[in-house]
Design a protein around this motif. Structure first.
Motif, PDB file in Angstrom:
ATOM      1  N   VAL A   3       0.859  -1.189   0.000  1.00  0.00           N
ATOM      2  CA  VAL A   3       0.000   0.000   0.000  1.00  0.00           C
ATOM      3  C   VAL A   3       0.893   1.236   0.000  1.00  0.00           C
ATOM      4  O   VAL A   3       1.692   1.431   0.916  1.00  0.00           O
ATOM      5  CB  VAL A   3      -0.931   0.007   1.229  1.00  0.00           C
ATOM      6  CG1 VAL A   3      -1.750   1.304   1.259  1.00  0.00           C
ATOM      7  CG2 VAL A   3      -1.862  -1.203   1.205  1.00  0.00           C
ATOM      8  N   PRO A   4       0.789   2.084  -1.023  1.00  0.00           N
ATOM      9  CA  PRO A   4       1.703   3.230  -1.132  1.00  0.00           C
ATOM     10  C   PRO A   4       1.381   4.334  -0.125  1.00  0.00           C
ATOM     11  O   PRO A   4       0.243   4.427   0.372  1.00  0.00           O
ATOM     12  CB  PRO A   4       1.463   3.715  -2.567  1.00  0.00           C
ATOM     13  CG  PRO A   4       0.061   3.315  -2.859  1.00  0.00           C
ATOM     14  CD  PRO A   4      -0.154   2.000  -2.145  1.00  0.00           C
ATOM     15  N   ASP A  56      -2.112   9.687   3.367  1.00  0.00           N
ATOM     16  CA  ASP A  56      -2.009  11.148   3.461  1.00  0.00           C
ATOM     17  C   ASP A  56      -3.216  11.791   4.126  1.00  0.00           C
ATOM     18  O   ASP A  56      -3.075  12.677   4.978  1.00  0.00           O
ATOM     19  CB  ASP A  56      -1.819  11.759   2.068  1.00  0.00           C
ATOM     20  CG  ASP A  56      -0.396  11.611   1.551  1.00  0.00           C
ATOM     21  OD1 ASP A  56       0.495  11.306   2.365  1.00  0.00           O
ATOM     22  OD2 ASP A  56      -0.185  11.811   0.338  1.00  0.00           O
ATOM     23  N   GLU A  57      -4.419  11.374   3.728  1.00  0.00           N
ATOM     24  CA  GLU A  57      -5.627  12.017   4.240  1.00  0.00           C
ATOM     25  C   GLU A  57      -5.795  11.789   5.742  1.00  0.00           C
ATOM     26  O   GLU A  57      -6.183  12.706   6.480  1.00  0.00           O
ATOM     27  CB  GLU A  57      -6.859  11.515   3.484  1.00  0.00           C
ATOM     28  CG  GLU A  57      -6.915  11.932   2.031  1.00  0.00           C
ATOM     29  CD  GLU A  57      -7.096  13.433   1.870  1.00  0.00           C
ATOM     30  OE1 GLU A  57      -7.748  14.057   2.727  1.00  0.00           O
ATOM     31  OE2 GLU A  57      -6.556  13.977   0.889  1.00  0.00           O
ATOM     32  N   ILE A  58      -5.512  10.595   6.196  1.00  0.00           N
ATOM     33  CA  ILE A  58      -5.638  10.315   7.629  1.00  0.00           C
ATOM     34  C   ILE A  58      -4.559  11.045   8.417  1.00  0.00           C
ATOM     35  O   ILE A  58      -4.818  11.563   9.511  1.00  0.00           O
ATOM     36  CB  ILE A  58      -5.606   8.793   7.879  1.00  0.00           C
ATOM     37  CG1 ILE A  58      -6.955   8.185   7.451  1.00  0.00           C
ATOM     38  CG2 ILE A  58      -5.301   8.472   9.340  1.00  0.00           C
ATOM     39  CD1 ILE A  58      -7.073   6.704   7.634  1.00  0.00           C
ATOM     40  N   ILE A  59      -3.355  11.121   7.879  1.00  0.00           N
ATOM     41  CA  ILE A  59      -2.289  11.888   8.536  1.00  0.00           C
ATOM     42  C   ILE A  59      -2.706  13.346   8.677  1.00  0.00           C
ATOM     43  O   ILE A  59      -2.571  13.957   9.752  1.00  0.00           O
ATOM     44  CB  ILE A  59      -0.971  11.772   7.740  1.00  0.00           C
ATOM     45  CG1 ILE A  59      -0.405  10.354   7.851  1.00  0.00           C
ATOM     46  CG2 ILE A  59       0.048  12.802   8.223  1.00  0.00           C
ATOM     47  CD1 ILE A  59       0.756  10.076   6.922  1.00  0.00           C
ATOM     48  N   ARG A  60      -3.247  13.914   7.616  1.00  0.00           N
ATOM     49  CA  ARG A  60      -3.694  15.311   7.638  1.00  0.00           C
ATOM     50  C   ARG A  60      -4.820  15.509   8.646  1.00  0.00           C
ATOM     51  O   ARG A  60      -4.849  16.490   9.395  1.00  0.00           O
ATOM     52  CB  ARG A  60      -4.137  15.732   6.240  1.00  0.00           C
ATOM     53  CG  ARG A  60      -4.395  17.220   6.068  1.00  0.00           C
ATOM     54  CD  ARG A  60      -4.695  17.569   4.625  1.00  0.00           C
ATOM     55  NE  ARG A  60      -3.573  17.259   3.737  1.00  0.00           N
ATOM     56  CZ  ARG A  60      -3.594  16.310   2.812  1.00  0.00           C
ATOM     57  NH1 ARG A  60      -4.672  15.576   2.632  1.00  0.00           N
ATOM     58  NH2 ARG A  60      -2.537  16.098   2.056  1.00  0.00           N
ATOM     59  N   PHE A  63       7.770   6.898   2.211  1.00  0.00           N
ATOM     60  CA  PHE A  63       7.165   7.135   3.522  1.00  0.00           C
ATOM     61  C   PHE A  63       7.945   8.222   4.268  1.00  0.00           C
ATOM     62  O   PHE A  63       8.705   7.956   5.200  1.00  0.00           O
ATOM     63  CB  PHE A  63       7.131   5.843   4.329  1.00  0.00           C
ATOM     64  CG  PHE A  63       6.186   4.810   3.773  1.00  0.00           C
ATOM     65  CD1 PHE A  63       4.876   4.750   4.212  1.00  0.00           C
ATOM     66  CD2 PHE A  63       6.606   3.915   2.794  1.00  0.00           C
ATOM     67  CE1 PHE A  63       3.990   3.812   3.694  1.00  0.00           C
ATOM     68  CE2 PHE A  63       5.730   2.968   2.275  1.00  0.00           C
ATOM     69  CZ  PHE A  63       4.413   2.920   2.712  1.00  0.00           C
ATOM     70  N   THR A  64       7.729   9.448   3.841  1.00  0.00           N
ATOM     71  CA  THR A  64       8.500  10.574   4.363  1.00  0.00           C
ATOM     72  C   THR A  64       7.617  11.650   5.003  1.00  0.00           C
ATOM     73  O   THR A  64       8.132  12.668   5.455  1.00  0.00           O
ATOM     74  CB  THR A  64       9.323  11.227   3.230  1.00  0.00           C
ATOM     75  OG1 THR A  64       8.434  11.633   2.176  1.00  0.00           O
ATOM     76  CG2 THR A  64      10.356  10.254   2.671  1.00  0.00           C
ATOM     77  N   GLN A  65       6.307  11.437   5.062  1.00  0.00           N
ATOM     78  CA  GLN A  65       5.408  12.489   5.548  1.00  0.00           C
ATOM     79  C   GLN A  65       5.552  12.762   7.041  1.00  0.00           C
ATOM     80  O   GLN A  65       5.389  13.892   7.501  1.00  0.00           O
ATOM     81  CB  GLN A  65       3.943  12.125   5.266  1.00  0.00           C
ATOM     82  CG  GLN A  65       3.644  11.666   3.858  1.00  0.00           C
ATOM     83  CD  GLN A  65       3.525  10.146   3.817  1.00  0.00           C
ATOM     84  OE1 GLN A  65       4.400   9.449   4.330  1.00  0.00           O
ATOM     85  NE2 GLN A  65       2.471   9.650   3.196  1.00  0.00           N
ATOM     86  N   ILE A  66       5.824  11.721   7.823  1.00  0.00           N
ATOM     87  CA  ILE A  66       5.864  11.815   9.286  1.00  0.00           C
ATOM     88  C   ILE A  66       7.048  10.992   9.798  1.00  0.00           C
ATOM     89  O   ILE A  66       7.613  10.191   9.057  1.00  0.00           O
ATOM     90  CB  ILE A  66       4.550  11.297   9.915  1.00  0.00           C
ATOM     91  CG1 ILE A  66       4.170   9.926   9.355  1.00  0.00           C
ATOM     92  CG2 ILE A  66       3.406  12.287   9.696  1.00  0.00           C
ATOM     93  CD1 ILE A  66       2.915   9.316   9.953  1.00  0.00           C
ATOM     94  N   PRO A  67       7.424  11.194  11.060  1.00  0.00           N
ATOM     95  CA  PRO A  67       8.546  10.407  11.608  1.00  0.00           C
ATOM     96  C   PRO A  67       8.256   8.907  11.581  1.00  0.00           C
ATOM     97  O   PRO A  67       7.096   8.474  11.545  1.00  0.00           O
ATOM     98  CB  PRO A  67       8.660  10.918  13.048  1.00  0.00           C
ATOM     99  CG  PRO A  67       8.035  12.268  13.028  1.00  0.00           C
ATOM    100  CD  PRO A  67       6.938  12.203  12.022  1.00  0.00           C
TER     101      PRO A  67
END
Length: 339
Positions: free
Chosen positions: A55-56, A61-65, A102-106
């Motif tokens: 799963v890419p 993204d939407e849940i992180i946001r 996978f660079t959006q969050i730590p």
């Protein structure tokens, strides 16, 4: 009977799949008045190097946001693999994750650099007494476990339960599920370099002509597998009752935790995302599902895939679900709620 929420999505559009995952999450939050802790990690699988069907990151993204907008601090969380590969150590694991986007969050690798950092969770079930769970998982009360439903050579299929049982386990916990014994040394590969002796905190390894592991002292942490420069130490992949042990480790991972489970039925391959190769899907995309019950969620995913293919695909995984229900992890009885 547990509720499983479902949005059908056969578009192959990862952006829309991510939006559907968020829609399901918002629905659950609204329906149950769910509140989030200040920190809620997202359990994912980064995919082995060479794998193309995991799963890419765009699907998250939407849940992180959403979590950030809610004032919730989030991160990706995973544990090291047992086999030698691109995710054997924390350093390699994070490198692979970033290469896969996978660079959006730590990123938190829960069991440390070589997989030896863990907490013990007591469950005293039929096959497992104490689960070795990655140490960092112990810091959090809530998780969002996001899974890719696909095949698995031993478990039958991989989904929410496998994300718990194998994904939360430290390397020693993975070893306990696969074989329940100490690692073994390949005489022909061992050069008696002593690296394993120096890294073993328990004095379980001696080295003369070759390394020798004392099974009476070894705690099964499997750290020696990670550090051996020759790849001479390995798991036997033998053992028995793997599927039941997987269910029991899932029980230990979820014990006293508040978890929301989301599964994507996309890119359904015969093997799991740990396979470091490109694979062709063997079933069509179906959509996104959510539940608070991992057993009901996996059962719903399996039923949908089998209905789609009209064959007994992944059927041997049923015993995982049956044992999971038997020990109290969740229910096989579910209501599929389509949004």
């Amino acid at each position: 009977m547990s509720k499983v929420y479902f949005i059908e999505n056969r578009s192959g559009d990862f952006l829309s799949l991510g939006r559907d995952a968020l829609r399901l999450l918002k629905h659950l939050v609204s329906e149950t008045n769910h509140t989030f802790d200040k920190e809620v990690p997202i359990k994912v699988h980064f995919g082995e190097k060479g794998n193309k069907t995991f799963v890419p990151p765009v699907c998250y993204d939407e849940i992180i946001r959403y979590l950030k907008d809610m004032g919730v601090t989030t991160s990706y969380i995973e544990s090291n693999v047992l086999y030698r590969g691109a995710r054997t150590t924390r350093t390699k694991h994070i490198k692979t994750a970033k290469e896969h986007g996978f660079t959006q969050i730590p990123i938190i690798i829960a069991d440390g650099e070589i997989g030896t950092e863990y907490v013990e969770v007591e469950i005293y079930k039929e096959y497992i007494d104490k689960c070795k769970i990655g140490k960092e998982y112990g810091r959090f009360n809530q998780f969002i476990v996001m899974s890719h439903f696909k095949g698995h050579v031993e478990a039958g299929f991989g989904g929410a339960i496998k994300q718990l049982g194998m994904g939360f386990a430290a390397r020693g916990g993975k070893l306990a599920q696969h074989s329940g014994i100490s690692p073994v040394v390949n005489d022909s590969k061992c050069t008696a370099c002593g690296t394993c002796v120096d890294s073993c905190d328990f004095g379980a390894i001696e080295c003369e002509e070759i390394a020798v592991i004392d099974k009476d002292i070894c705690i099964g942490c499997a750290g020696c597998i990670a550090v051996c420069p020759e790849g001479a130490i390995r798991n036997t992949w033998g053992g028995s009752n793997f599927r039941e042990k997987l269910a029991e480790y899932a029980y230990g991972a979820a014990k006293d935790k508040d978890i929301i489970y989301i599964s994507f039925i996309i890119n359904v391959t015969q093997d799991c995302d740990c396979a470091g190769k490109a694979m062709e899907p063997i079933a069509g995309d179906i959509g996104v599902l959510l539940s608070k019950d991992p057993v009901a969620l996996d059962a719903a995913c399996l039923d949908l895939v089998q209905k789609e293919k009209r064959i007994e695909l992944f059927e041997k995984g049923r015993c995982v679900l049956e044992h999971a229900q038997k020990i109290g992890l969740g229910s096989l009885s579910y209501e599929l709620v389509k949004l």
